[in-house]
Design a protein around this motif. Structure first.
Motif, mmCIF file in Angstrom:
data_model
loop_
_atom_site.group_PDB
_atom_site.id
_atom_site.type_symbol
_atom_site.label_atom_id
_atom_site.label_comp_id
_atom_site.label_asym_id
_atom_site.label_seq_id
_atom_site.Cartn_x
_atom_site.Cartn_y
_atom_site.Cartn_z
ATOM 1 N N GLU A 172 -38.007 -0.714 8.531
ATOM 2 C CA GLU A 172 -39.157 -0.710 9.592
ATOM 3 C C GLU A 172 -40.018 -1.845 9.231
ATOM 4 O OE1 GLU A 172 -40.145 1.732 5.896
ATOM 5 O OE2 GLU A 172 -38.515 1.989 7.507
ATOM 6 N N LEU A 173 -40.016 -2.883 8.180
ATOM 7 C CA LEU A 173 -40.769 -3.785 7.780
ATOM 8 C C LEU A 173 -40.020 -5.063 8.356
ATOM 9 C CD1 LEU A 173 -42.223 -2.823 4.418
ATOM 10 C CD2 LEU A 173 -43.397 -2.529 6.572
ATOM 11 N N HIS A 174 -39.100 -5.036 8.952
ATOM 12 C CA HIS A 174 -38.218 -5.945 9.423
ATOM 13 C C HIS A 174 -37.659 -6.706 7.899
ATOM 14 C CE1 HIS A 174 -39.292 -5.299 13.119
ATOM 15 N NE2 HIS A 174 -40.494 -5.399 13.044
ATOM 16 N N GLN A 175 -37.548 -6.039 6.721
ATOM 17 C CA GLN A 175 -36.893 -6.669 5.711
ATOM 18 C C GLN A 175 -35.425 -6.400 5.641
ATOM 19 O OE1 GLN A 175 -39.189 -4.389 2.739
ATOM 20 N NE2 GLN A 175 -40.297 -6.125 2.252
ATOM 21 N N LYS A 231 -26.080 -17.055 4.438
ATOM 22 C CA LYS A 231 -27.385 -17.907 4.394
ATOM 23 C C LYS A 231 -27.404 -18.258 5.890
ATOM 24 C CE LYS A 231 -29.141 -20.220 1.156
ATOM 25 N NZ LYS A 231 -29.421 -21.332 0.214
ATOM 26 N N TRP A 232 -26.291 -18.886 6.359
ATOM 27 C CA TRP A 232 -26.491 -19.326 7.788
ATOM 28 C C TRP A 232 -26.656 -18.369 8.838
ATOM 29 C CZ3 TRP A 232 -23.022 -18.394 11.948
ATOM 30 C CH2 TRP A 232 -23.160 -19.328 13.002
ATOM 31 N N VAL A 233 -25.789 -17.102 8.675
ATOM 32 C CA VAL A 233 -25.994 -15.924 9.543
ATOM 33 C C VAL A 233 -27.503 -15.379 9.505
ATOM 34 C CG1 VAL A 233 -25.255 -13.512 10.017
ATOM 35 C CG2 VAL A 233 -23.482 -15.227 9.254
ATOM 36 N N ILE A 234 -28.263 -15.548 8.584
ATOM 37 C CA ILE A 234 -29.567 -14.882 8.547
ATOM 38 C C ILE A 234 -30.245 -15.664 9.059
ATOM 39 C CG2 ILE A 234 -31.516 -14.264 6.876
ATOM 40 C CD1 ILE A 234 -29.275 -12.441 6.813
ATOM 41 N N GLN A 235 -30.290 -17.290 8.737
ATOM 42 C CA GLN A 235 -30.967 -18.248 9.720
ATOM 43 C C GLN A 235 -30.758 -18.337 11.152
ATOM 44 O OE1 GLN A 235 -29.445 -21.529 7.429
ATOM 45 N NE2 GLN A 235 -31.260 -21.934 6.501
ATOM 46 N N PRO A 257 -36.302 -12.099 5.596
ATOM 47 C CA PRO A 257 -35.196 -13.117 5.467
ATOM 48 C C PRO A 257 -35.670 -14.512 5.121
ATOM 49 C CG PRO A 257 -35.186 -11.865 7.792
ATOM 50 C CD PRO A 257 -36.397 -11.438 6.710
ATOM 51 N N LYS A 258 -37.001 -14.902 5.354
ATOM 52 C CA LYS A 258 -37.353 -16.034 4.857
ATOM 53 C C LYS A 258 -37.474 -16.230 3.349
ATOM 54 C CE LYS A 258 -40.910 -19.779 6.083
ATOM 55 N NZ LYS A 258 -42.279 -19.723 7.100
ATOM 56 N N LEU A 259 -37.912 -15.135 2.766
ATOM 57 C CA LEU A 259 -38.093 -15.285 1.189
ATOM 58 C C LEU A 259 -36.714 -15.007 0.577
ATOM 59 C CD1 LEU A 259 -41.250 -13.185 0.766
ATOM 60 C CD2 LEU A 259 -41.048 -15.551 0.664
ATOM 61 N N ALA A 260 -35.790 -14.454 1.349
ATOM 62 C CA ALA A 260 -34.562 -14.287 0.636
ATOM 63 C C ALA A 260 -33.567 -15.565 0.564
ATOM 64 C CB ALA A 260 -33.708 -13.132 1.382
ATOM 65 N N LEU A 261 -33.824 -16.558 1.606
ATOM 66 C CA LEU A 261 -33.072 -17.444 1.990
ATOM 67 C C LEU A 261 -32.525 -18.461 0.555
ATOM 68 C CD1 LEU A 261 -33.847 -18.671 5.409
ATOM 69 C CD2 LEU A 261 -31.772 -17.628 4.763
ATOM 70 N N PRO A 262 -33.631 -18.704 -0.155
ATOM 71 C CA PRO A 262 -33.170 -19.545 -1.222
ATOM 72 C C PRO A 262 -32.211 -19.030 -2.275
ATOM 73 C CG PRO A 262 -35.394 -19.751 -0.725
ATOM 74 C CD PRO A 262 -34.947 -18.452 0.031
#
Length: 140
Positions: free
Chosen positions: A26-29, A133-137, A120-125
């Motif tokens: 629900e927090l979009h995580q 990584k590409w799918v998330i981006q 998503p942004k914090l997980a990317l690195p």
């Protein structure tokens, strides 16, 4: 299909199909599985004659103890990968679905896989495979 890595001439690659699911709270995580290698989406390699759905249901049960509902397919990737300590070369074919956690129904089997909810942004690195990584981006 988006391809990552470079195919080296003269190398024989083992084809490794895998299926992965993106589940948001629900927090979009997004739900990730942490191992010593980094963050991964829940899912993994398909066993012989296993459908995408069967693979995802099994992997989520083993890694997280979750019963899930599988939604629409959103991407396919390919990634050339070498495992120097094993002396193996792989072409990992990833298929990605959206999904929803229904309930935690079992104890996870793989105790070295830990659930982490991340934006998503914090997980990317920390996401290990370039295809994931590409799918998330591309989608979040």
């Amino acid at each position: 299909m988006e391809i990552f890595g470079k195919k080296e001439a003269g190398i024989i690659y083992i084809n490794r199909p895998g299926v992965y699911v993106i589940i948001q709270n629900e927090l979009h995580q997004i739900a990730f599985v942490r191992t010593v290698k980094g963050l991964f989406l829940p899912g993994g390699g398909k066993e012989q004659e296993e459908s995408d759905e069967e693979c995802l249901l099994r992997e989520c049960r083993e890694e997280l103890g979750w019963e899930i509902q599988i939604g629409k397919k959103i991407a396919e990737t390919g990634e050339y990968f070498s495992s120097p300590h094993q002396g193996q070369y792989y072409f990992i074919q990833g298929v990605y679905y959206l999904g929803e956690k229904l309930t935690k129904k079992w104890d996870p089997i793989e105790d070295d896989h830990l659930l982490e909810w991340r934006s998503p942004k914090l997980a990317l690195p920390q996401i290990y495979p370039q295809g994931q990584k590409w799918v998330i981006q591309q989608n979040f």
